[in-house]
Design a protein around this motif. Structure first.
Motif, short mmCIF file in Angstrom:
data_model
loop_
_atom_site.label_atom_id
_atom_site.label_comp_id
_atom_site.label_asym_id
_atom_site.label_seq_id
_atom_site.Cartn_x
_atom_site.Cartn_y
_atom_site.Cartn_z
N ARG A 1 23.91 -10.77 -3.58
CA ARG A 1 23.29 -12.10 -3.60
C ARG A 1 22.75 -12.43 -4.97
N LYS A 2 22.35 -11.39 -5.69
CA LYS A 2 21.82 -11.59 -7.03
C LYS A 2 22.97 -11.84 -8.01
N VAL A 3 23.97 -10.97 -7.94
CA VAL A 3 25.03 -11.00 -8.95
C VAL A 3 25.89 -12.26 -8.82
N VAL A 4 26.17 -12.70 -7.60
CA VAL A 4 27.04 -13.87 -7.47
C VAL A 4 26.28 -15.11 -6.99
N ASN A 5 24.97 -15.12 -7.18
CA ASN A 5 24.15 -16.30 -6.89
C ASN A 5 24.27 -16.80 -5.45
N MET A 6 24.03 -15.93 -4.51
CA MET A 6 24.12 -16.34 -3.12
C MET A 6 22.73 -16.41 -2.48
N GLU A 7 21.71 -16.51 -3.31
CA GLU A 7 20.35 -16.45 -2.76
C GLU A 7 20.04 -17.57 -1.78
N ALA A 8 20.73 -18.69 -1.94
CA ALA A 8 20.46 -19.80 -1.02
C ALA A 8 21.05 -19.54 0.36
N TYR A 9 22.05 -18.67 0.42
CA TYR A 9 22.73 -18.43 1.69
C TYR A 9 22.27 -17.14 2.35
N ILE A 10 22.06 -16.12 1.52
CA ILE A 10 21.54 -14.86 2.06
C ILE A 10 20.06 -14.87 1.73
N THR A 11 19.28 -15.43 2.65
CA THR A 11 17.87 -15.68 2.33
C THR A 11 17.01 -14.49 2.76
N LYS B 1 4.87 -8.02 5.34
CA LYS B 1 5.03 -8.09 3.88
C LYS B 1 6.16 -7.18 3.40
N ILE B 2 6.33 -6.04 4.06
CA ILE B 2 7.36 -5.10 3.60
C ILE B 2 8.74 -5.57 4.05
N ARG B 3 8.83 -6.09 5.27
CA ARG B 3 10.18 -6.45 5.72
C ARG B 3 10.66 -7.77 5.11
N THR B 4 9.76 -8.46 4.42
CA THR B 4 10.24 -9.67 3.72
C THR B 4 10.22 -9.48 2.21
N ASN B 5 10.12 -8.23 1.79
CA ASN B 5 10.11 -7.96 0.35
C ASN B 5 11.44 -7.35 -0.05
N ILE B 6 12.06 -7.94 -1.05
CA ILE B 6 13.42 -7.52 -1.38
C ILE B 6 13.46 -6.13 -1.99
N ILE B 7 12.53 -5.86 -2.89
CA ILE B 7 12.56 -4.55 -3.55
C ILE B 7 12.27 -3.46 -2.53
N ALA B 8 11.25 -3.69 -1.69
CA ALA B 8 10.93 -2.69 -0.67
C ALA B 8 12.13 -2.46 0.25
N THR B 9 12.78 -3.55 0.63
CA THR B 9 13.94 -3.41 1.51
C THR B 9 15.03 -2.59 0.86
N PHE B 10 15.25 -2.86 -0.42
CA PHE B 10 16.31 -2.13 -1.12
C PHE B 10 16.01 -0.64 -1.13
#
Lengths: 462, 177, 396
Positions: free
Chosen positions: A284-294, A365-374
C-alpha cells in the motif's frame, strides 16, 4: 440502493470517482519501478538463486545433505511445506469465505491475497518434490497406468490425499483468481496506447481474453464467482485438514489427536492473514494504495488474527489438557517433553508469538497502528513456523525407543532452501505487483457509492 | 448489416439503471449494455434469463464424484491392485464401503476439481473468452468509468431526444464512429 | 405485541403434560434410563438456547447488519437458557448426591486404590474430575451464560427506547458480546467435556468441544429459522423478506456441512489410527445393534438431507422445503444427541422409545411457552438499531 449504516467506517478514503480508481490501480503497471522495488527485487533474486543452488546440490548429491536422521526422518522440509501451505490459506479465505459473508472490505485485498496463495502453494509444492530425491519421477504420485506392472498409488494414504488436495487447491485457486482478473486486465488493455506500446497492448489483449463487459457476461461472472467461492470454501478447509491428517492418522503421540483438522485450518488462516498484512503494509505504501487499503482494513485483519490466534491458543491448551486427561503415559510424556524438554525454546517461542502477542490486538491503539501491526505480523509468521517445527520435530525426536532418541539440527542446505523459497516467493510477488492490477478495481467500483468516504458523508447528512 | 444502431453513454450506474428501465418501458430494443463493473439489478431490468452456470457446476461435480468412485474402486478394490493386496492399519481392501472413510478426501477433491474447472471452462466457452478473442465494446471507456447502451432505433432524431432526457452524456450513431 | 394463538397454546400445554407424564412413568419404571432421557433432551434445548446467545453476540462483534429485523427471535430463545441451565444443574447436583449414576467416575471408591472397583485411569483424572470442582464449574458456566444473556437482552430493549439508531446501547452490547464470546469459547469446550465426554470416562477426544458446538450451531440456526418463519406467517415480522430467509437457509446448509466435517474428522482419525483406548467409543455405537442403525441413520440424514435439498438457491427461498429440511435436521440431531449419552450410561440396554419422545415433546411445549411469553413482552419488530435500515433493505 446504497444504504449503509452510518456507524460503518468508509472503506475508500478521499473523494474518489470511478475514473480515479482506474487510474490509481493502473498506476503501478503503467509507471516505472522505484528504487525500493529494485532493491527488494535484487535481494529476492539473490536469495532465490542461492536456494536453487541448494536444491541442485540436494538433487545431485542426495537427501543425505539435509539434517534428517533415522529418528527424525521428517523435519525441516515438512515444516516449511506446512508453513507455506498455511500461508496460502488466507487468500482463499478472503476471496471465497468473505465473499459468501458479503464482507465489502475483502475487495481491496483479495487480489493480492490470492496471488500470495498461489505463490505460497508453489513454494510449498517444492518441498515434497525435492524430498522425493528423484523429482523427474514426480508423476508417479498420480494414478496413471504404467508399464511396470499393476502398480498403483495407494488411496488409503494421507500422502496421496495431499497430492489430490494440493493440486486441486492450486489449480482451482488459480482459475478463481484469473476469472476475477480478466475484467481488470481489460481495463489496463484499454488504457494502453497501441501506437506507443504495441507489445504491451498485445500482451494485455491476450491476457484479458477479449473481455468487453457485456451485461450477460457480468451476470455469468457473478454467478461463477459465487459458485467458485462456494466450492473454494470447503476446499480450503479440506486442504489443510488433509495436511493435518498426514500427522493425525498416525499413532505418534503428539501427532494423533482429533482436533488437528480444524485447528490446522485456523492456524493456517492465522498465519495467512499475518503474511497478507506483512505484504500489504509494504504494497500500500510502495504503490500508493493507502486510500483503498485503509486502517480499517488493517483493523479487520487484526481482528481476524486475534480471533484465529485465540482459537489456536485454545487448541494448544486443549491438546495439553487432553494429553494429561487421557491417562496415556506416552501422550503425557510427549507434551511434557514438548514444553520442558530440549526443545522448550521452540515451544516457548510458539506460545509467545501465537497466543500471547496477538492478545495485544485487544487494544484499539495497537490494532489500528500500522507499525505495530507490521511488527506483530512478523511475530506471527515466526510463531507459526515454530508451531509446525514443534509439532513435527518434538514428537519424533524422542520416540518409543529411548536408545534412538536424538536431536535435529539443520544443515546449511536446509536453511538455504528455506531462504530460497522466501526469495522465490518475493520474486513472484514483486513481479506480480508491477504487472497485475493489485486491487480488484471492477469490484471496488461497486462499493464506491456505499463505502466511499465522500459518498458516506453525503448520505449521512441527508 | 443493421445500421440503425445508436450508442448512449452514461457516467453513473444508478442513472443507467433508471434509463434502461425507461427504455424498456418505451419498448426500445436494447441490444446490449457494456459496463465497467457488474451493476446490481441490471440483469433483471434487461430481462436476461437466469444463468445456469451453477447447474453445470452441480452436474460436473456429480461426474467428478462418479469418476473418483470408479477410479478408486478399480484401483483399490477390484482391478489389478488385487495382485498386490495391502493391509494398511488393519484395514485390508475388502469392500469399498468398509474403506470409505479413507477414500472420502480424494472423492471430495475430485468432485471440487471437476466442478470448478469444467464450470470455468463452460464459462469461458459461453462468453467466448479465450486468449486472442477480440474486444467487442464500441467504446474503450466502458472498462473505465462509462456505461454504454446499444439501442436499435427506427428514427434517430426521436431516440436521441428521448435519450437526452434520460441523462445520457453522449449519443451517437454506429456509423459515424 | 405477539400473542400465541389458542390452538398452539393448548397444544404446547398438553405437550408439557405429556412430558411430565413421561418423566413420572419413567422414574417409576426405570429411573436410570430416565435420567439419561432427561439429560439428553435438556442438553438439546440447552444447546439451542445457548446458541441463541452466541448468535446475538456474533452479530454484534461481526458488525452484521442483515439479521437485525429478526433480532427478537434469538433473544426470545435466550429466555429458555435459565430453564435448561437449572435442569442441567439439577442433574449435576443429583449426580453428585448419587441420586443418579450417569457419571461413572462419581461412583464411590472408584478413585480409591483399596476399593475393589478402583480404576487407575479414572483415578488419574481426579484433579479435574472430582465432585466439588465439577459442581463449581457447572454453576459458573450456567450463571455467567445466563448473566450475559440477560445483559444482552436488556441492552437490546434499552436500544429500542433510546430512539434514533440506538447507538449507545449498541456499543455497550458490543462489549458484552466480546467478553461473552471469550468466555463461551473456553466454557463450551469444558462444558462438553464435563457433561458429555466424561460419561465415557476413559475416552478422550480433543475435537469434542468443537464438535458439540457445531451441533449447537446447526440446531440453533434451524430453530431461529422455524420461529422466524412462523412469525412471518402470522404477520408479526413484516420486514422479514426472502433474503433473510435465504441467508438463514445458507447458514443451516453451511453448518450441516461443518457438523459433518467435525464428525468425520473425529471419526476418521480414530478409525484410521485404530488405537484401542479411543476406538472403543465408536465400537460401542457401531457394533451394538441397538445403536448402530441410529448412529448411521442420524449421520446420513444430518448430512445428506440438507446437502441435497438445500443446495440450490431456489430451495433456500422455498419455505416448504426449508420447513421440511429443518424438521428432519432437528430430529436427526436429536437422535445424535441421544447417542452422545446413552451408550455410555445404558450400554446395551438403551433404546430410543416412546418415553424419550414424550420428554422431547414436553421440552418442545415448554420451549414454545417460554419463547412466546418472551416475545409478547416487547414488540417483535425492532425500532431503533444502527443496522436496522440495512437489514430492512437486505436484498441479495
Amino acid at each position: 440502493m446504497h444504504k449503509e449504516s452510518r456507524i460503518r467506517d468508509p472503506l475508500i478514503d478521499g473523494n474518489k470517482t470511478f475514473h480515479d480508481i482506474t487510474v490509481e490501480v493502473a498506476y503501478p503497471v503503467e509507471g516505472k519501478a522505484n528504487k525500493y522495488w529494485w532493491t527488494l527485487f535484487g535481494l529476492s533474486v539473490i536469495l532465490m538463486l542461492w536456494g536453487f543452488g541448494c536444491i541442485a546440490y540436494t538433487i545431485g548429491t542426495g537427501i543425505g545433505v539435509w539434517g534428517l536422521n533415522k529418528t527424525i526422518n521428517w523435519a525441516w522440509d515438512i515444516t516449511n511445506f506446512v508453513w507455506w501451505i498455511g500461508i496460502g490459506h488466507a487468500g482463499t479465505l478472503i476471496s471465497a469465505v468473505l465473499l459468501l459473508f458479503r464482507q465489502k472490505w475483502r475487495m481491496a485485498i483479495n487480489r493480492s491475497a490470492e496471488a500470495m496463495t498461489i505463490f505460497g502453494v508453489i513454494q510449498a509444492g517444492l518441498f515434497p518434490l525435492i524430498h522425493m530425491g528423484r523429482p523427474w519421477l514426480a508423476y508417479w504420485v498420480f494414478p496413471i497406468p504404467n508399464q511396470y506392472g499393476s502398480l498403483w498409488v495407494n488411496f488409503n494414504s494421507p500422502l496421496l490425499w495431499d497430492v489430490f488436495a494440493i493440486s486441486t487447491y492450486l489449480t482451482v485457486s488459480t482459475v478463481f483468481w484469473y476469472i476475477g482478473l480478466i475484467p481488470d486486465f481489460a481495463m489496463i488493455r484499454d488504457r494502453v496506447n497501441e501506437k506507443i506500446n504495441p507489445l504491451k497492448k498485445k500482451l494485455y489483449s491476450l491476457l484479458s481474453f477479449g473481455w468487453s463487459g457485456r451485461a450477460k457476461h457480468w451476470q455469468r461472472f457473478e454467478e461463477v464467482s459465487l459458485v467458485l467461492a462456494g466450492l473454494a470454501t470447503p476446499l480450503v478447509f479440506s486442504v489443510h485438514s488433509i495436511v493435518s491428517m498426514d500427522f493425525a492418522t498416525s499413532v505418534i503421540p503428539g501427532w494423533h489427536t482429533t482436533i488437528f483438522p480444524p485447528y490446522f485450518v485456523l492456524g493456517a488462516l492465522f498465519s495467512g492473514f499475518a503474511m497478507v498484512e506483512t505484504l500489504l503494509i509494504i504494497v500500500r505504501k510502495v504503490v500508493n494504495m493507502e486510500a483503498y487499503i485503509t486502517i480499517k482494513h488493517i483493523e479487520y485483519m487484526n481482528v481476524i488474527i486475534l480471533f484465529t490466534g485465540s482459537m489456536v491458543g485454545i487448541a494448544y491448551i486443549t491438546e495439553l489438557f487432553m494429553a494429561w486427561y487421557s491417562g496415556v503415559e506416552f501422550e503425557q510424556y510427549a507434551f511434557l517433553n514438548r514444553a520442558t524438554g530440549p526443545y522448550w525454546w521452540a515451544y516457548a517461542s510458539m506460545m509467545t508469538c501465537n497466543v500471547v502477542i496477538p492478545q495485544l490486538y485487544w487494544i484499539y491503539k495497537i490494532r489500528t497502528n500500522i507499525i505495530a501491526t507490521f511488527v506483530l505480523s512478523i511475530f506471527v509468521n515466526i510463531g507459526m513456523w515454530f508451531e509446525r517445527f514443534v509439532i513435527i520435530v518434538t514428537s519424533l525426536h524422542r520416540d518409543f525407543l529411548p536408545s534412538s532418541w536424538t536431536m535435529f539440527s539443520p544443515t546449511f542446505v536446509d536453511i538455504g532452501i528455506f531462504l530460497g523459497t522466501i526469495g522465490f516467493f518475493f520474486v513472484l510477488f514483486l513481479m506480480y505487483a508491477r504487472t497485475f492490477p493489485v486491487v480488484a478495481q471492477a469490484e471496488m467500483k461497486t462499493i464506491l457509492k456505499s463505502s466511499g468516504s465522500e459518498f458516506k458523508k453525503i448520505d449521512n447528512e441527508q | 448489416m443493421n445500421n440503425n444502431i445508436v450508442y448512449a453513454l452514461y457516467d453513473d450506474d444508478d442513472i443507467l439503471l433508471t434509463s434502461v428501465k425507461k427504455m424498456k418501458e418505451k419498448n426500445l430494443n436494447v441490444k446490449e449494455v457494456y459496463t465497467p463493473f457488474p451493476v446490481h439489478g441490471l440483469d433483471k431490468v434487461l430481462e436476461l434469463k437466469e444463468t445456469r452456470m451453477a447447474i453445470t457446476a452441480f452436474i460436473y461435480g456429480c461426474i467428478g464424484l462418479t469418476f473418483g468412485s470408479v477410479l478408486i474402486y478399480y484401483i483399490m478394490i477390484s482391478g489389478e491392485y488385487k495382485s498386490w493386496p495391502m493391509n494398511i492399519g488393519g484395514k485390508p481392501n475388502f469392500t469399498f464401503f468398509k474403506n470409505l472413510p479413507s477414500f472420502v478426501p480424494v472423492l471430495f477433491e475430485l468432485t471440487v476439481m471437476f466442478a470448478g474447472h469444467l464450470m470455468s471452462l463452460t464459462y469461458f466457452y459461453r462468453c467466448k473468452l479465450f486468449p486472442g478473442s477480440q474486444e467487442t465494446s464500441p467504446d474503450p471507456r466502458t472498462t473505465d468509468d462509462k456505461f454504454l447502451v446499444e439501442i436499435e432505433h427506427e428514427n434517430f432524431k426521436e431516440v436521441e431526444k428521448f435519450l437526452k432526457t434520460t441523462g445520457a452524456i453522449e449519443i451517437k450513431k454506429k456509423d459515424d464512429k | 405485541m405477539f400473542q400465541l394463538n389458542k390452538k398452539l397454546h393448548l397444544t404446547s400445554i398438553s405437550m408439557i403434560a405429556i412430558g411430565l407424564l413421561s418423566l413420572v412413568i419413567g422414574f417409576m419404571s426405570d429411573a436410570h434410563s430416565t435420567w439419561t432421557n432427561l439429560l439428553f433432551n435438556n442438553y438439546f434445548f440447552l444447546g439451542i438456547s445457548l446458541f441463541a446467545v452466541v448468535f446475538v453476540a456474533i452479530q454484534y462483534v461481526a458488525e452484521a447488519g442483515w439479521s437485525t429485523v429478526f433480532k427478537r427471535v434469538p433473544e426470545a430463545m435466550m429466555a429458555f437458557l435459565p430453564y435448561a441451565g437449572i435442569i442441567m444443574l439439577f442433574i449435576v447436583i443429583a449426580a453428585v448426591m448419587h441420586w443418579n449414576h450417569i457419571y461413572h467416575w462419581l461412583e464411590p471408591g472408584i478413585m480409591d486404590p483399596n476399593e475393589p472397583n478402583y480404576d487407575k485411569i479414572i483415578a488419574g483424572k481426579e484433579p479435574y474430575l472430582n465432585a466439588p470442582f465439577f459442581l463449581i464449574r457447572s454453576i459458573v458456566y450456567v450463571i455467567i451464560w445466563i448473566y450475559c444473556a440477560r445483559k444482552l437482552r436488556q441492552l437490546s430493549i434499552k436500544g429500542d427506547l433510546e430512539g434514533d439508531i440506538g447507538e449507545r446501547s449498541f456499543f455497550k452490547g458490543l462489549r458484552v458480546s466480546g467478553w461473552f464470546l471469550v468466555f463461551f469459547a473456553v466454557t463450551s469446550c469444558t462444558a462438553a467435556w464435563d457433561w458429555i465426554m466424561s460419561i465415557d470416562t476413559h475416552w478422550f477426544s480433543t475435537l469434542f468441544g468443537w464438535y458439540i458446538f457445531s451441533e449447537w450451531a446447526t440446531i440453533g440456526f434451524t430453530t431461529i429459522l422455524l420461529i422466524a418463519l412462523f412469525l412471518q406467517k402470522t404477520g408479526y415480522l413484516p420486514d422479514l423478506n426472502d433474503s433473510h430467509i435465504h441467508d438463514l437457509g445458507k447458514f443451516i446448509f453451511a453448518f450441516s456441512i461443518v457438523w459433518t466435517y467435525m464428525w468425520f474428522s473425529q471419526f476418521m482419525l480414530i478409525w484410521y489410527a485404530n488405537i484401542p483406548e479411543e476406538v472403543t467409543y465408536f465400537m460401542q455405537r457401531i457394533e451394538q445393534s441397538n445403536y448402530s442403525f441410529l448412529f448411521w441413520f442420524s449421520m446420513v440424514i444430518n448430512f445428506v438431507v440438507p446437502l441435497i435439498m438445500l443446495m440450490s438457491r431456489d430451495a433456500k427461498r422455498n419455505k416448504t422445503i426449508l420447513v421440511i429440511v429443518s424438521t428432519v435436521i432437528l430430529i436427526g440431531h436429536w437422535i445424535n444427541s441421544y447417542l452422545l449419552f446413552a451408550p455410555g450410561t445404558l450400554f446395551e440396554h438403551g433404546h430410543l422409545g416412546l418415553l424419550e419422545v414424550g420428554v422431547f415433546l414436553g421440552f418442545i411445549g415448554l420451549f414454545i411457552q417460554i419463547v412466546s411469553r418472551t416475545l409478547s413482552k416487547t414488540s417483535v419488530e425492532i425500532k431503533s438499531h444502527p443496522y436496522l435500515d440495512e437489514s430492512k433493505h437486505l436484498h441479495t
